[in-house]
Design a protein around this motif. Structure first.
Motif, PDB file in Angstrom:
ATOM      1  N   LYS A   1      37.350  94.249 -14.920  1.00 30.82           N
ATOM      2  CA  LYS A   1      36.261  93.555 -15.618  1.00 30.82           C
ATOM      3  C   LYS A   1      34.901  94.229 -15.443  1.00 30.82           C
ATOM      4  O   LYS A   1      33.983  93.983 -16.222  1.00 30.82           O
ATOM      5  CB  LYS A   1      36.199  92.089 -15.184  1.00 30.82           C
ATOM      6  CG  LYS A   1      37.471  91.327 -15.532  1.00 30.82           C
ATOM      7  CD  LYS A   1      37.788  91.424 -17.005  1.00 30.82           C
ATOM      8  CE  LYS A   1      39.244  91.262 -17.362  1.00 30.82           C
ATOM      9  NZ  LYS A   1      39.758  89.941 -17.309  1.00 30.82           N
ATOM     10  N   THR A   2      34.776  95.096 -14.449  1.00 29.71           N
ATOM     11  CA  THR A   2      33.502  95.801 -14.270  1.00 29.71           C
ATOM     12  C   THR A   2      33.147  96.613 -15.512  1.00 29.71           C
ATOM     13  O   THR A   2      31.987  96.654 -15.933  1.00 29.71           O
ATOM     14  CB  THR A   2      33.579  96.732 -13.045  1.00 29.71           C
ATOM     15  OG1 THR A   2      33.845  95.933 -11.905  1.00 29.71           O
ATOM     16  CG2 THR A   2      32.282  97.488 -12.825  1.00 29.71           C
TER      17      THR A   2
ATOM     18  N   LEU B   1      31.659  94.253 -17.869  1.00 33.20           N
ATOM     19  CA  LEU B   1      30.383  93.680 -17.405  1.00 33.20           C
ATOM     20  C   LEU B   1      29.233  94.681 -17.511  1.00 33.20           C
ATOM     21  O   LEU B   1      28.068  94.281 -17.616  1.00 33.20           O
ATOM     22  CB  LEU B   1      30.543  93.179 -15.963  1.00 33.20           C
ATOM     23  CG  LEU B   1      31.414  91.918 -15.848  1.00 33.20           C
ATOM     24  CD1 LEU B   1      31.894  91.700 -14.412  1.00 33.20           C
ATOM     25  CD2 LEU B   1      30.641  90.685 -16.348  1.00 33.20           C
TER      26      LEU B   1
ATOM     27  N   LEU C   1      26.248  92.666 -19.020  1.00 32.96           N
ATOM     28  CA  LEU C   1      25.081  92.354 -18.200  1.00 32.96           C
ATOM     29  C   LEU C   1      23.865  93.192 -18.617  1.00 32.96           C
ATOM     30  O   LEU C   1      22.718  92.765 -18.421  1.00 32.96           O
ATOM     31  CB  LEU C   1      25.412  92.505 -16.712  1.00 32.96           C
ATOM     32  CG  LEU C   1      26.447  91.472 -16.208  1.00 32.96           C
ATOM     33  CD1 LEU C   1      26.718  91.655 -14.730  1.00 32.96           C
ATOM     34  CD2 LEU C   1      26.000  90.035 -16.488  1.00 32.96           C
TER      35      LEU C   1
ATOM     36  N   THR D   1      30.240  82.172 -16.715  1.00 31.53           N
ATOM     37  CA  THR D   1      31.527  82.469 -17.322  1.00 31.53           C
ATOM     38  C   THR D   1      32.554  81.458 -16.830  1.00 31.53           C
ATOM     39  O   THR D   1      32.218  80.558 -16.061  1.00 31.53           O
ATOM     40  CB  THR D   1      31.956  83.918 -17.050  1.00 31.53           C
ATOM     41  OG1 THR D   1      33.038  84.232 -17.933  1.00 31.53           O
ATOM     42  CG2 THR D   1      32.418  84.144 -15.607  1.00 31.53           C
TER      43      THR D   1
ATOM     44  N   HIS E   1      37.921  87.912 -13.014  1.00 31.38           N
ATOM     45  CA  HIS E   1      36.759  88.109 -13.879  1.00 31.38           C
ATOM     46  C   HIS E   1      35.566  87.288 -13.385  1.00 31.38           C
ATOM     47  O   HIS E   1      34.438  87.782 -13.350  1.00 31.38           O
ATOM     48  CB  HIS E   1      37.119  87.730 -15.313  1.00 31.38           C
ATOM     49  CG  HIS E   1      35.943  87.501 -16.174  1.00 31.38           C
ATOM     50  ND1 HIS E   1      35.126  88.527 -16.586  1.00 31.38           N
ATOM     51  CD2 HIS E   1      35.399  86.352 -16.654  1.00 31.38           C
ATOM     52  CE1 HIS E   1      34.132  88.019 -17.297  1.00 31.38           C
ATOM     53  NE2 HIS E   1      34.273  86.709 -17.357  1.00 31.38           N
TER      54      HIS E   1
ATOM     55  N   THR F   1      32.164  88.811 -12.060  1.00 35.78           N
ATOM     56  CA  THR F   1      30.902  88.455 -12.719  1.00 35.78           C
ATOM     57  C   THR F   1      29.882  88.054 -11.662  1.00 35.78           C
ATOM     58  O   THR F   1      28.708  88.444 -11.715  1.00 35.78           O
ATOM     59  CB  THR F   1      31.114  87.305 -13.731  1.00 35.78           C
ATOM     60  OG1 THR F   1      32.069  87.725 -14.696  1.00 35.78           O
ATOM     61  CG2 THR F   1      29.812  86.920 -14.434  1.00 35.78           C
TER      62      THR F   1
ATOM     63  N   ALA G   1      26.596  90.180 -11.047  1.00 38.50           N
ATOM     64  CA  ALA G   1      25.334  89.465 -11.263  1.00 38.50           C
ATOM     65  C   ALA G   1      24.452  89.611 -10.031  1.00 38.50           C
ATOM     66  O   ALA G   1      23.251  89.895 -10.133  1.00 38.50           O
ATOM     67  CB  ALA G   1      25.615  87.987 -11.555  1.00 38.50           C
TER      68      ALA G   1
ATOM     69  N   PRO H   1      24.694  83.751 -10.663  1.00 40.04           N
ATOM     70  CA  PRO H   1      26.014  83.514 -11.268  1.00 40.04           C
ATOM     71  C   PRO H   1      26.466  82.052 -11.232  1.00 40.04           C
ATOM     72  O   PRO H   1      26.378  81.391 -10.194  1.00 40.04           O
ATOM     73  CB  PRO H   1      26.956  84.369 -10.399  1.00 40.04           C
ATOM     74  CG  PRO H   1      26.269  84.517  -9.085  1.00 40.04           C
ATOM     75  CD  PRO H   1      24.787  84.325  -9.305  1.00 40.04           C
TER      76      PRO H   1
ATOM     77  N   ILE I   1      29.220  84.407 -20.889  1.00 39.24           N
ATOM     78  CA  ILE I   1      30.256  85.457 -20.981  1.00 39.24           C
ATOM     79  C   ILE I   1      31.607  84.766 -21.160  1.00 39.24           C
ATOM     80  O   ILE I   1      32.004  83.948 -20.326  1.00 39.24           O
ATOM     81  CB  ILE I   1      30.262  86.318 -19.697  1.00 39.24           C
ATOM     82  CG1 ILE I   1      28.901  87.014 -19.529  1.00 39.24           C
ATOM     83  CG2 ILE I   1      31.392  87.332 -19.731  1.00 39.24           C
ATOM     84  CD1 ILE I   1      28.785  87.858 -18.272  1.00 39.24           C
TER      85      ILE I   1
ATOM     86  N   GLY J   1      35.643  88.221 -20.162  1.00 41.76           N
ATOM     87  CA  GLY J   1      34.697  89.144 -20.818  1.00 41.76           C
ATOM     88  C   GLY J   1      35.149  89.496 -22.226  1.00 41.76           C
ATOM     89  O   GLY J   1      34.848  90.566 -22.762  1.00 41.76           O
TER      90      GLY J   1
END
Ligand SMILES: Cc1ncc(COP(=O)(O)O)c(C=O)c1O
Length: 335
Positions: A56-57, A60, A64, A77, A85, A89, A93, A100, A162, A166
Motif C-alpha cells: 500500500k505504500t 499512498l 498522500l 480510511t 492498508h 496509512t 500519515a 490518521p 482514502i 487505496g
C-alpha cells in the motif's frame, strides 16, 4: 524502452511523495525452483516501509501527496480489522505529519493484536462501528466506498478520504509505476516471458499492474488470486479501474471483465481474514525452503494458489514464475 519512458513521463505528471527506496529486489528462489522444476522469483514489496510496510505504500505515495496539496490535516480510511492498508496509512500519515483516522465496521476487539496493536503504537484514532461496511459480496466495491465516504464525513468532518485498500485511480498509479519497475528488472535478468502472480483484496494492485504491463507492452503474463469473496461484480470493477488509469495517463485502453486475469474464490479459503489450510502449508513451505515469511490473509493464500496451479499444469510450464510479495506480516501475530 520508449514506451517505458513515455509512461514514466505521464506518471510524473501527478504529484508523488516517495516514502521508500526503489526498486525493491526481484530475487530468485533457488530451492523452490528446483522443487518445482522451473525458475521462481519473488518481488520483495514486503520490504517497503514505513511502519512494517507492504504494497500500500506505493499507492499512498500518490494519495498522500494529493492530501498534502489539498491542505488536509486529517486522513481517513477503512478496512477489515487486520487491514495492512489501514496500518500503513497510519504510519505514512505520521511520517508526513498528518492525523490518521481508521474506520472499522466491527466491534472493538477485546485485545489489540497484529495490525491493531501497531495502529495503537502509531497513535491512530480507530473508530469502531459495529454494523455495515460491505465486504460480504452483497455490494460492489464502488457502492461500499460511496457509502463509507458519507459515514466518514459524518464522523470526522473535513478530512482527506482514502478508499479501502487505496482503491482509486490516483492510488493505483503506484502499481502502474511498479509494473515498469518489474518489467525492467525481468528484462535485466533475461526473463522473456513469465507468470506474475499477486494477491487480490480490493483489486487496485492488479488493476495498476494490468494497466502498466499493457502500456509498456510487457511480455509478462499477470494472474491475480482473490483472497476474500468480498465484492459483488468484482472483475468489471477492476477492469474499469485499469481503463481509468490508462485514460488518466493519456493512453486509453479498454479492459472488459473477461480480460481481468482474476481467479475468484477458489483460493480464498473459508472467508476473508480466515486462514486456509493450504495457505498455512504454503507459508511453512516458503519459510522452510527459502527463509521468507508470508502472511496468512493475503500472500499465503495467493502463494498456495500459485503452487496449486503449478501442480495442475495451469501455468505455462516453460515459463518462470514471479510472485509479488505484497507484505502483511503483522497479521502473523494477530490472535
Ligand atoms: C499484504 C497485502 N497483500 C495484498 C493486498 C491486496 O492488494 P489490493 O487491495 O490492491 O488488491 C493487500 C491489501 O488488500 C495486502 O494488505
Amino acid at each position: 524502452m520508449q514506451a517505458h519512458e513515455r509512461l514514466l513521463a505521464a506518471l510524473d505528471g501527478y504529484p508523488r511523495l516517495p516514502l521508500a527506496e526503489y526498486p525493491t529486489p526481484l530475487e530468485p528462489l533457488p530451492r523452490l525452483s528446483r522443487e518445482l522444476g522451473r525458475p521462481v522469483y519473488i518481488k520483495r514489496d514486503d520490504q517497503i516501509g514505513p511502519g512494517l510496510g507492504g504494497n500500500k505504500t506505493r499507492k499512498l505515495e500518490y494519495l498522500l501527496a494529493d492530501a498534502r496539496q489539498r491542505g488536509a490535516r486529517k486522513v481517513a480510511t477503512f478496512g477489515g480489522l487486520q487491514s495492512n492498508h489501514a496500518r500503513l496509512t497510519a504510519a505514512a500519515a505520521r511520517q508526513l505529519g498528518l492525523e490518521p483516522h481508521l474506520l472499522y465496521f466491527a466491534r472493538r476487539p477485546a485485545r489489540m493484536t497484529g495490525n491493531l496493536l501497531l495502529n495503537e503504537l502509531l497513535g491512530a484514532q480507530m473508530h469502531f462501528i459495529p454494523f455495515g461496511g460491505g465486504g460480504d459480496a452483497s455490494m460492489t466495491l464502488e457502492q461500499t466506498i460511496r457509502l463509507v465516504r458519507i459515514v466518514a464525513w459524518a464522523i470526522l468532518g473535513r478530512h482527506y478520504f482514502i478508499p479501502v485498500g487505496g482503491h482509486s485511480w490516483r492510488g493505483c498509479l503506484g502499481y502502474v509505476r511498479a509494473a515498469v519497475e518489474i518489467d525492467c528488472q525481468a528484462r535485466a535478468l533475461g526473463i522473456e516471458r513469465a507468470s506474475l502472480v499477486v494477491a487480490v483484496g480490493s483489486g487496485g494492485t492488479l488493476a495498476g499492474l494490468m494497466a502498466g504491463l499493457a502500456l509498456t507492452g510487457s511480455p509478462l503474463g499477470l494472474l491475480g488470486i482473490d483472497v476474500g469473496k468480498l465484492w459483488k461484480a468484482f472483475p468489471p470493477t477492476i477492469g474499469r479501474l485499469a481503463e481509468e488509469l490508462c485514460r488518466r495517463l493519456g493512453q486509453p485502453q479498454t479492459f472488459d471483465a473477461r480480460q481481468v486475469p482474476l481467479i475468484e474464490r477458489t483460493y480464498a479459503g473459508p472467508s476473508y481474514g480466515v486462514p486456509s489450510q493450504a495457505a498455512s502449508a504454503a507459508i511453512r513451505r516458503l519459510a522452510q525452503s527459502e527463509g521468507i515469511l508470508l502472511d496468512p490473509i493475503y500472500t499465503g493464500k495467493a502463494f498456495a494458489g500459485m503452487l496449486d496451479l503449478c501442480r495442475r499444469g495451469a501455468l505455462p510450464a516453460d515459463q518462470p514464475l514471479i510472485f509479488l510479495h505484497t507484505g502483511g506480516l503483522p497479521a502473523l501475530f494477530a490472535a
